[in-house]
Write a protein that holds these residues in place. Structure first.
Motif, short mmCIF file in Angstrom:
data_model
loop_
_atom_site.label_atom_id
_atom_site.label_comp_id
_atom_site.label_asym_id
_atom_site.label_seq_id
_atom_site.Cartn_x
_atom_site.Cartn_y
_atom_site.Cartn_z
N TYR A 50 0.82 -1.21 0.00
CA TYR A 50 0.00 0.00 0.00
C TYR A 50 0.86 1.26 0.00
O TYR A 50 1.89 1.33 0.68
N THR A 51 0.39 2.25 -0.77
CA THR A 51 1.07 3.55 -0.80
C THR A 51 0.30 4.60 0.00
O THR A 51 0.86 5.62 0.40
N VAL A 52 -1.00 4.35 0.18
CA VAL A 52 -1.82 5.14 1.11
C VAL A 52 -2.76 4.16 1.79
O VAL A 52 -3.01 3.07 1.28
N ASN A 53 -3.30 4.56 2.91
CA ASN A 53 -4.32 3.75 3.60
C ASN A 53 -5.43 4.69 4.03
O ASN A 53 -5.47 5.16 5.16
N ALA B 98 4.73 6.97 3.80
CA ALA B 98 6.01 7.53 3.38
C ALA B 98 6.75 6.55 2.47
O ALA B 98 6.71 5.33 2.69
N PRO B 99 7.45 7.07 1.45
CA PRO B 99 8.18 6.20 0.54
C PRO B 99 9.12 5.23 1.25
O PRO B 99 9.22 4.05 0.85
N ASP B 100 9.80 5.68 2.28
CA ASP B 100 10.71 4.78 3.00
C ASP B 100 9.97 3.63 3.67
O ASP B 100 10.49 2.52 3.78
N ASP B 101 8.73 3.90 4.12
CA ASP B 101 7.94 2.83 4.74
C ASP B 101 7.47 1.82 3.69
O ASP B 101 7.43 0.61 3.94
N VAL B 102 7.11 2.32 2.50
CA VAL B 102 6.74 1.42 1.41
C VAL B 102 7.95 0.57 1.02
O VAL B 102 7.84 -0.64 0.81
#
Length: 283
Positions: free
Chosen positions: A35-38, A54-58
């Motif tokens: 997921y990129t957003v939730n 956040a990109p780093d979390d993805v």
């Protein structure tokens, strides 16, 4: 088949991964959704809650998948709406890793920007990023006619100009192109078309144009076409199956009177599409 699908997710309704995952699973595809957003719901409502991831979390989620040794089994990386500029780097890194682990894997990109009626609805930097960096790295792309025009700097409207625009974009990298929502002035009234092009030729299919706005239908279309095409390499068959499935979904949604896609209720349309529309080769 295994598909790594890097897209948005919503709790209510069906867009992004919340639209793509179930139809893919229903046709027997193993999906690894990232997921990129939730969000609580899609942004078309004008209000929503939940985090942009956040990109780093993805990237961490994808790295965790890599740690499990799964990347050599992935056949497709699929991406859709990109909410921020940083996600593109994460997606391209994932594509590079998957292709290194499995050279036969492909990258399918739905270059979401907007449509002819509403114009662009993404951040101004996103269309340029998609055109210059993301689309050239893709093997398969699924733009609508409006998005194809931006990607190529043209205004495709006739069949000939749309085919010319497809040739232009194929010259930049992607070998296979599905153009959704093709509207040309000489088509039959009350219809809409989709066009698929690869190295073997070009095929078009026409369906009735239903009077509804269906958020997420493009995500379902991109997912199903990608899976069918990856399984068979037959663009005409993938186009026919996808068209039948998505029309069934849209028709049921229209009959229901609901705003959200009737995704679960339409599951038989994915598993056993009626194949009611003829695909015509145009090149």
């Amino acid at each position: 088949m295994k598909i790594l699908s890097i897209q948005s997710a919503v709790a209510y309704g069906h867009v992004g991964n919340s639209a793509a995952v179930f139809p893919l699973q229903r046709i027997g595809v193993e999906v690894l959704p990232v997921y990129t957003v939730n969000f609580s719901n899609h942004t078309g409502y004008g209000a929503w809650r939940g985090p942009l991831i956040a990109p780093d979390d993805v990237r961490e989620v994808i790295t965790g998948i890599e740690d499990r040794g799964v990347l050599p089994q992935i056949d497709v990386v699929l991406s859709g709406y990109q909410g921020g500029e940083g996600i593109a780097d994460v997606i391209l890194e994932a594509v590079a890793k998957v292709k290194a682990a499995n050279p036969s894997a492909i990258y399918s990109c739905d270059p979401v920007m907007g449509n002819a009626k509403s114009g662009c609805f993404v951040a101004p930097a996103i269309p340029v990023l998609l055109r210059d960096r993301v689309v050239p790295a893709a093997d398969l792309i699924t733009p609508n006619q409006f998005e194809l025009g931006f990607l190529t700097g043209t205004e495709p409207d006739t069949l000939e100009s749309t085919l010319d625009a497809v040739d232009r974009i194929r010259a930049t990298g992607p070998s296979t192109v599905l153009v959704t929502s093709v509207e040309r002035p000489d088509r039959e009234p009350g219809t809409i078309e989709m066009l698929a092009v690869d190295d073997r030729g070009a095929w078009i299919v026409q369906t009735p144009l239903l009077p509804l706005k269906a958020n997420g239908s493009g995500d379902v279309t991109a997912a199903l076409f990608t899976a069918h095409y990856r399984a068979t390499g037959d663009a005409a068959d993938a186009l026919a199956r996808t068209t039948s499935s998505v029309f069934g979904l849209l028709e049921r949604t229209h009959r229901s009177g609901e705003r959200e896609l009737q995704l679960v209720e339409s599951q038989e349309d994915y598993a056993n599409p009626a194949m009611q529309f003829s695909v015509r080769q145009v090149r």
